[in-house]
Design a protein around this motif. Structure first.
Motif, PDB file in Angstrom:
ATOM      1  N   TYR A 168       0.737  -1.240   0.045  1.00 12.11           N
ATOM      2  CA  TYR A 168      -0.005  -0.030   0.135  1.00 12.11           C
ATOM      3  C   TYR A 168       1.024   1.429   0.239  1.00 12.11           C
ATOM      4  N   THR A 202      -6.471  -4.137  -0.220  1.00 12.97           N
ATOM      5  CA  THR A 202      -7.911  -4.092   0.623  1.00 12.97           C
ATOM      6  C   THR A 202      -8.910  -3.145  -0.055  1.00 12.97           C
ATOM      7  N   GLN A 203     -10.108  -3.141  -0.011  1.00 17.93           N
ATOM      8  CA  GLN A 203     -11.214  -2.418  -0.681  1.00 17.93           C
ATOM      9  C   GLN A 203     -10.787  -0.865  -0.193  1.00 17.93           C
ATOM     10  N   THR A 204     -10.703  -0.810   1.299  1.00 13.71           N
ATOM     11  CA  THR A 204     -10.698   0.352   1.653  1.00 13.71           C
ATOM     12  C   THR A 204      -9.236   1.194   0.980  1.00 13.71           C
ATOM     13  N   GLN A 205      -8.030   0.587   1.015  1.00 18.50           N
ATOM     14  CA  GLN A 205      -7.077   0.860   0.339  1.00 18.50           C
ATOM     15  C   GLN A 205      -7.152   1.252  -0.882  1.00 18.50           C
ATOM     16  N   ILE A 207      -9.938   2.379  -2.489  1.00 10.77           N
ATOM     17  CA  ILE A 207     -10.783   3.616  -2.561  1.00 10.77           C
ATOM     18  C   ILE A 207      -9.829   4.965  -2.162  1.00 10.77           C
ATOM     19  N   ASN A 208      -8.999   4.654  -1.316  1.00  9.97           N
ATOM     20  CA  ASN A 208      -7.964   5.672  -0.821  1.00  9.97           C
ATOM     21  C   ASN A 208      -6.927   5.906  -2.095  1.00  9.97           C
ATOM     22  N   GLU A 244     -19.555   3.518  -2.840  1.00 13.80           N
ATOM     23  CA  GLU A 244     -18.209   3.999  -2.962  1.00 13.80           C
ATOM     24  C   GLU A 244     -18.135   4.752  -4.354  1.00 13.80           C
ATOM     25  N   LYS A 247     -19.171   8.096  -3.625  1.00 15.59           N
ATOM     26  CA  LYS A 247     -17.939   8.772  -3.045  1.00 15.59           C
ATOM     27  C   LYS A 247     -16.933   9.355  -4.024  1.00 15.59           C
TER      28      LYS A 247
END
Length: 317
Positions: A168, A202-205, A207-208, A244, A247
């Motif tokens: 990441y 990861t999905q959060t990573q 999106i970031n 998402e 967003k």
């Protein structure tokens, strides 16, 4: 350069490095090949000839790795790296010369997947991350280069050799011009690279990463829309949920760049079209919050992204 016996009599390994010079003890190297690598004599002589010729012709500061990737077999490069003490291997692979390129920078820039694999096989995970984090004169890492080239296998290899946090961190690194590896993949329309990156975080990573600004101060999605890269927009849409997606669409676009103003005019024309066609209420409400910002309307007759946004902004029901 070739070494005399006096240069290497105290050296434990058959090949050693002093500054930007490389020295080789041919006798020790042949013994290393026949006893540790189990080569027969003819094959050992063939490998030794490649290594010694290259060492005689090139120092580390003289495009050693560029010419090695061009002239030496991956087998010879593997033997070379395993014939040097480990700390010197790291020094050798970290060495930056013309354009501040390391071995991995060179190999990534020229799509030398097999050599990249040999290099990464020779180091541990922590040192692998250190090597992959070294930037060239333009602030690009080897991962930037491979994403720019669309070398999917090398991208996958680099990301798989380090842990999740390192991965990441590497993907967040911006070049000297502000571009992340994802932005560089976008500019050359390498959607397959985007899929590899998505599968590695990861999905959060994810999106970031999609919300990070690149050169021009736009996110990956905004750049894809501006450049009319529909396949890239489609790939992003398919990789995120409805929430998402909203967003990502609601991420503000900087207003000081005329290039971005041109993009925003078509953006809002597309939104108007969606509104007329009764697009999903959630998408409309999110976009409408920014519609009162008083942005400059600058129509660009040479570019129309309405169809792409209409196709992809609709929230799946």
């Amino acid at each position: 350069m070739a070494a005399s016996a006096s240069n290497t009599t105290t050296v434990q390994y058959p090949i050693c490095i002093d500054g930007d010079n490389i020295y080789c003890d041919d006798t020790k190297l042949k013994d290393h090949l026949t006893h540790d690598f189990h080569y027969n004599e003819n094959d050992a002589d063939r490998i030794i000839e490649q290594i010694t010729r290259h060492i005689e012709q090139h120092s580390l500061s003289d495009d050693f790795w560029w010419s090695a990737a061009e002239e030496m077999s991956t087998e010879a490069i593997r033997v070379l790296l395993h014939s040097i003490e480990y700390s010197q291997v790291i020094y050798m692979l970290s060495y930056q010369h013309r354009e501040e390129y390391t071995a991995l920078n060179w190999c990534a820039a020229y799509n030398r997947y097999e050599v990249i694999k040999v290099i990464l096989d020779s180091v541990s995970g922590e040192e692998c991350y250190q090597l992959l984090s070294i930037t060239d004169y333009d602030g690009r890492t080897p991962l930037h280069e491979s994403c720019w080239q669309g070398d999917t296998e090398s991208v996958k290899l680099m990301l798989n050799r380090i842990n999740q946090d390192m991965r990441y961190s590497l993907l967040q690194m911006a070049s000297g011009r502000g571009d992340t590896p994802l932005h560089l993949a976008l500019y050359n329309r390498h959607t397959d690279v985007m899929n590899v990156v998505h599968d590695s975080v990861t999905q959060t990573q994810w999106i970031n990463l999609l919300q990070m600004n690149g050169d021009g101060e736009m996110t990956v999605l905004q750049e894809a829309a501006y450049c009319n890269h529909q396949s890239y927009v489609d790939t992003i849409r398919d990789s995120v949920s409805d929430e998402e997606w909203i967003k990502l669409l609601s991420t503000p676009i900087p207003e000081y760049n005329q290039r971005i103003h041109s993009y925003r005019s078509d953006y809002w024309r597309a939104v108007d079209m969606i509104d007329e066609l009764r697009a999903a209420a959630r998408v409309k409400s999110v976009l409408q919050t920014e519609n009162n910002s008083g942005m400059l309307y600058c129509h660009n007759p040479l570019w129309d992204f309405s169809k792409v946004l209409y196709d992809r902004l609709l929230v799946r029901g």
